[in-house]
Design an enzyme around this catalytic site. Structure first.
Site, PDB file in Angstrom:
ATOM      1  N   GLU A 102       0.810  -1.223   0.000  1.00  0.00           N
ATOM      2  CA  GLU A 102       0.000   0.000   0.000  1.00  0.00           C
ATOM      3  C   GLU A 102       0.849   1.281   0.000  1.00  0.00           C
ATOM      4  O   GLU A 102       0.326   2.361  -0.281  1.00  0.00           O
ATOM      5  CB  GLU A 102      -0.954  -0.016   1.200  1.00  0.00           C
ATOM      6  CG  GLU A 102      -2.033  -1.090   1.034  1.00  0.00           C
ATOM      7  CD  GLU A 102      -2.833  -1.365   2.297  1.00  0.00           C
ATOM      8  OE1 GLU A 102      -4.005  -1.732   2.187  1.00  0.00           O
ATOM      9  OE2 GLU A 102      -2.278  -1.235   3.415  1.00  0.00           O
ATOM     10  N   ASP A 118     -11.665  -7.014  -2.856  1.00  0.00           N
ATOM     11  CA  ASP A 118     -12.536  -8.190  -2.778  1.00  0.00           C
ATOM     12  C   ASP A 118     -13.926  -7.733  -2.386  1.00  0.00           C
ATOM     13  O   ASP A 118     -14.151  -6.556  -2.125  1.00  0.00           O
ATOM     14  CB  ASP A 118     -11.966  -9.175  -1.736  1.00  0.00           C
ATOM     15  CG  ASP A 118     -11.839  -8.530  -0.371  1.00  0.00           C
ATOM     16  OD1 ASP A 118     -12.811  -8.578   0.394  1.00  0.00           O
ATOM     17  OD2 ASP A 118     -10.785  -7.923  -0.063  1.00  0.00           O
TER      18      ASP A 118
HETATM   19  N1  SAH Z   1      -2.144 -10.646   3.595  1.00  0.00           N
HETATM   20  C1  SAH Z   1      -2.296 -10.787   5.037  1.00  0.00           C
HETATM   21  C2  SAH Z   1      -3.690 -10.546   5.520  1.00  0.00           C
HETATM   22  C3  SAH Z   1      -4.244  -9.257   5.070  1.00  0.00           C
HETATM   23  S1  SAH Z   1      -5.595  -8.775   6.018  1.00  0.00           S
HETATM   24  C4  SAH Z   1      -1.811 -12.157   5.469  1.00  0.00           C
HETATM   25  O1  SAH Z   1      -1.308 -12.870   4.634  1.00  0.00           O
HETATM   26  O2  SAH Z   1      -1.893 -12.458   6.635  1.00  0.00           O
HETATM   27  C5  SAH Z   1      -6.400  -7.719   4.917  1.00  0.00           C
HETATM   28  C6  SAH Z   1      -5.874  -6.301   4.775  1.00  0.00           C
HETATM   29  O3  SAH Z   1      -6.566  -5.650   3.737  1.00  0.00           O
HETATM   30  C7  SAH Z   1      -6.112  -5.442   6.005  1.00  0.00           C
HETATM   31  O4  SAH Z   1      -5.096  -4.496   6.133  1.00  0.00           O
HETATM   32  C8  SAH Z   1      -7.496  -4.798   5.731  1.00  0.00           C
HETATM   33  O5  SAH Z   1      -7.519  -3.445   6.089  1.00  0.00           O
HETATM   34  C9  SAH Z   1      -7.715  -4.939   4.227  1.00  0.00           C
HETATM   35  N2  SAH Z   1      -8.870  -5.745   3.788  1.00  0.00           N
HETATM   36  C10 SAH Z   1      -9.105  -6.072   2.479  1.00  0.00           C
HETATM   37  N3  SAH Z   1     -10.216  -6.817   2.365  1.00  0.00           N
HETATM   38  C11 SAH Z   1     -10.731  -6.983   3.604  1.00  0.00           C
HETATM   39  C12 SAH Z   1     -11.862  -7.709   4.114  1.00  0.00           C
HETATM   40  N4  SAH Z   1     -12.651  -8.419   3.301  1.00  0.00           N
HETATM   41  N5  SAH Z   1     -12.093  -7.684   5.449  1.00  0.00           N
HETATM   42  C13 SAH Z   1     -11.278  -6.975   6.272  1.00  0.00           C
HETATM   43  N6  SAH Z   1     -10.174  -6.303   5.836  1.00  0.00           N
HETATM   44  C14 SAH Z   1      -9.890  -6.296   4.520  1.00  0.00           C
END
Ligand code: SAH
Length: 249
Positions: free
Chosen positions: A30, A217
């Site tokens: 980001e 998503d």
């Molecule tokens: N890639 C990480 C997990 C990312 S969590 C891992 O491998 O562990 C998701 C991130 O994107 C968070 O920073 C959140 O702010 C955002 N995000 C995108 N889609 C989301 C969703 N469906 N629910 C909650 N947060 C979401």
């Protein structure tokens, strides 16, 4: 005397214009475009968060990765307020779409944010209400919202940009029922894991903030797969909007 007054007025207006803007993302993806464009960078680490101070398109900025979730977001924002003397905050990143009008890669700019996982309803409070405060809403700054909206429309086109409520909680939402609840309970347009925590801190410091999120998503059963496919495109969309904003500030 006249000359002195003029000089003073000039000095005051110059000082008033000298913004120092915190630009925050939760993840490397980001903030990577922003870091690659920064000049005169000074790098410093505090409590594992790396703060990049310098110039971005000739503006004074402090760019950093907060880490994922509300605690990381609140802690790093507090450090930015206390140690880096910022007077405006822009959060940039990706989110899950809640409102049905939204497509993946569309952008939601926060009007206000809520912490959807705050729950003391058993005592009669509203869902999302922070005990001790009257309301559930953490407002974004009107001027920053406008600048973000104009920039987003320039970068992505008018039909991909929305202003709406953003819900924040310490959960990756990937379930249709949860999406419906966020829409019914909060009128949320998008869901993510940091924005309202940053806005909460910003509001306490009376510092203008806006959160910009491009959809990675739809927060449903296939959210984790869509997320992996679209996180980079969405993250770049949002960062490009921030770059455009800096030209207008
Ligand atoms: N890639 C990480 C997990 C990312 S969590 C891992 O491998 O562990 C998701 C991130 O994107 C968070 O920073 C959140 O702010 C955002 N995000 C995108 N889609 C989301 C969703 N469906 N629910 C909650 N947060 C979401």
């Amino acid at each position: 005397m006249k000359k002195f007054t003029l000089l003073l007025a000039l000095l005051t207006s110059t000082l008033a214009m000298a913004d120092r803007i915190a630009i925050i993302g939760a993840m490397d993806s980001e903030i990577k475009i922003l870091l690659s464009e920064m000049k005169e960078v000074k790098k410093e680490e505090r409590a594992t968060v790396v703060f990049y101070e310098g110039k971005l398109l000739n503006k004074d900025v402090v760019v950093f990765k907060s880490g994922i979730g509300k605690v990381n977001a609140a802690m790093s924002t507090t450090i930015a307020m206390e140690e880096y003397d910022v007077n405006k905050i822009i959060f940039t990143g990706v989110a899950g779409a809640i409102n049905k009008n939204l497509n993946i890669t569309d952008v939601v700019i926060s009007d206000y944010l809520v912490q959807h996982d705050y729950d003391t309803t058993i005592f009669g409070s509203k869902k999302g209400a922070v005990p001790g405060s009257v309301d559930t809403k953490f407002f974004a700054d009107k001027q920053l919202i406008n600048i973000a909206k104009n920039s987003a429309q320039k970068v992505l086109g008018k039909n991909k940009v929305y202003i709406g409520t953003i819900a924040t909680g310490d959960q990756f939402i990937a379930d249709k029922k949860a999406v419906e609840a966020l829409e019914t309970d909060f009128g949320a347009w998008a869901v993510e894991m940091e924005g309202a925590a940053v806005a909460h801190v910003a509001n306490l410091y009376k510092t203008p903030i806006v959160v910009i999120r491009s959809m990675s998503d739809k927060a449903d059963g296939s959210a984790h797969m869509n997320y992996n496919d679209f996180v980079n495109i969405a993250a770049d969309n949002s960062a490009k909007i921030v770059m455009n904003m800096l030209l207008e500030m």
